[in-house]
Scaffold this motif. Sequence first.
Motif, short mmCIF file in Angstrom:
data_model
loop_
_atom_site.label_atom_id
_atom_site.label_comp_id
_atom_site.label_asym_id
_atom_site.label_seq_id
_atom_site.Cartn_x
_atom_site.Cartn_y
_atom_site.Cartn_z
N MET A 29 0.80 -1.28 -0.07
CA MET A 29 -0.10 0.11 -0.03
C MET A 29 0.87 1.29 0.14
O MET A 29 0.35 2.29 -0.65
CB MET A 29 -0.82 -0.05 1.26
N GLU A 30 2.13 1.31 0.52
CA GLU A 30 2.91 2.41 0.83
C GLU A 30 3.04 3.26 -0.23
O GLU A 30 2.97 4.27 -0.21
CB GLU A 30 3.93 1.96 1.76
N PRO A 31 3.71 2.61 -1.37
CA PRO A 31 4.04 3.52 -2.43
C PRO A 31 2.74 4.26 -3.22
O PRO A 31 2.89 5.27 -3.80
CB PRO A 31 4.53 2.54 -3.76
N TYR A 59 0.89 8.68 -5.07
CA TYR A 59 -0.55 9.29 -5.46
C TYR A 59 -1.38 10.06 -4.57
O TYR A 59 -2.64 10.35 -4.76
CB TYR A 59 -1.24 8.30 -6.55
N GLY A 60 -1.11 9.91 -3.21
CA GLY A 60 -2.04 10.13 -1.93
C GLY A 60 -3.25 9.33 -1.91
O GLY A 60 -4.36 9.87 -1.85
N THR A 61 -3.12 8.07 -2.38
CA THR A 61 -4.21 7.26 -2.56
C THR A 61 -4.81 6.98 -1.10
O THR A 61 -3.94 6.93 -0.20
CB THR A 61 -3.76 5.84 -3.12
N GLU A 113 -8.74 2.61 -0.37
CA GLU A 113 -8.52 2.39 -1.86
C GLU A 113 -7.18 1.77 -1.98
O GLU A 113 -7.12 0.56 -2.90
CB GLU A 113 -8.27 3.90 -2.83
N ALA A 114 -6.07 1.90 -1.41
CA ALA A 114 -4.84 1.55 -1.47
C ALA A 114 -4.92 0.03 -0.97
O ALA A 114 -4.41 -0.95 -1.68
CB ALA A 114 -3.73 2.23 -0.77
N TYR A 115 -5.89 -0.35 0.03
CA TYR A 115 -6.01 -1.69 0.37
C TYR A 115 -6.61 -2.63 -0.52
O TYR A 115 -6.13 -3.52 -0.70
CB TYR A 115 -6.83 -1.70 1.87
N LYS A 116 -7.57 -2.04 -1.05
CA LYS A 116 -8.33 -2.71 -2.16
C LYS A 116 -7.38 -3.04 -3.31
O LYS A 116 -7.48 -4.12 -3.73
CB LYS A 116 -9.48 -1.75 -2.63
N LYS A 117 -6.74 -2.06 -3.76
CA LYS A 117 -5.76 -2.35 -4.84
C LYS A 117 -4.59 -3.30 -4.49
O LYS A 117 -4.04 -3.99 -5.19
CB LYS A 117 -5.08 -0.95 -5.43
N ALA A 118 -4.10 -3.21 -3.16
CA ALA A 118 -3.05 -4.01 -2.85
C ALA A 118 -3.52 -5.72 -2.64
O ALA A 118 -2.68 -6.48 -3.22
CB ALA A 118 -2.60 -3.88 -1.41
N VAL A 119 -4.75 -5.82 -2.34
CA VAL A 119 -5.43 -7.11 -2.38
C VAL A 119 -5.62 -7.79 -3.72
O VAL A 119 -5.01 -8.70 -4.01
CB VAL A 119 -6.86 -7.05 -1.65
N GLU A 120 -5.97 -6.57 -4.80
CA GLU A 120 -5.98 -7.10 -6.26
C GLU A 120 -4.80 -7.48 -6.71
O GLU A 120 -4.46 -8.48 -7.62
CB GLU A 120 -6.56 -5.94 -6.96
#
Length: 361
Positions: free
Chosen positions: A127-129, A134-136, A140-147
Amino acid sequence: MAEREKVLEIRDLSISFRTEGAKVNAIRGVDLDLYRGETIAIVGESGSGKSVTTKAIMGILAKNGTIDSGTINYTWTDPDGSKHTKDIVKMSEKEIQSEIRGRKIAMVFQDPLTSLNPTMTIGKQVMEPMMYHYGTSKEEAYKKAVELLSEVGITDPEARMKNYPHQLSGGMRQRVVIAIALSCDPYLLICDEPTTALDVTIQAKILELIQDLQKKKDLSVIYITHDLGVVAKVADYVNVMYAGKIIEKGTIDEIFYDPRHPYTWGLLSAMPDLDTDDDELYTIPGSPPNLTKKVQGDAFAPRNAYALNIDLRLEPPMFDVPGSSSHKVASWLMDPRAPKVEMPESLRNRIQKMVKEGVAK
């Protein structure tokens, strides 16, 4: 045929390192081109300059390293279609950190354990990057990290988000490193010996994974490796490095089936072959030059059984191989005035066998 879109152009790159009492000229005038969606491999012995070249692209040279000359022009296209080119050499550390590293160019290192923070959960590290560049938002970052974890083949990604690196196998950790590298949707992925620390079956899976992701995301990829077996599986173009210079470049077929530099002959001859009648594996005689001293002539000359007198005096330019627009060789043997030298018979037989088996893709 659509025009190839150049994403990286390196010209006359020279890098030195200051060590106790000596200056090491590690990179000596490297030229390199990479196009959108293509894969190039940089091959050569340890110490030939493969990793230093790509660390310069990422702006992560060691503190005692200096870029003495050259340009690293990186070109990208924004979603609105506007094109930008920046010379990474001229950028400040702060600019590289915020604009390039991790965001537009990402890197997968050899040992996943050294790339991951042992005190942070996997989820937090993926999630960190996104949050930094991008200030995510956290959700949203959690969701994308799982994906992303799912995309790189990690089963039960939600549960893995809570794990720490030591709780995963080597292959799983390397998948996590790839997920982190892809988290900001980079245009260019640099893979520095990405499978060396893994066993053979996991190696093949990681290489397949990177290829699948490359096709899906239209990534450009640079592979750094000494393993020609890996090169045969993944590369479109190959750059052979020796003593801080690229000494032969061409398509995968040109380098594997029609090599012209005696050093490339040596590398191909040293590839393990299960069907060989030889009792011992071929090794290139001698050792690479000491780059704290000025290299006179061709750096490979002292190890080259086919060296000419001129090799001891003058450095060879890059010669074009007749009939090819992509195959170039830095060897005086390519000069029209040079005596005709054929590759060793044993290598010719091996190449004929490779042609039959279709080793290069």
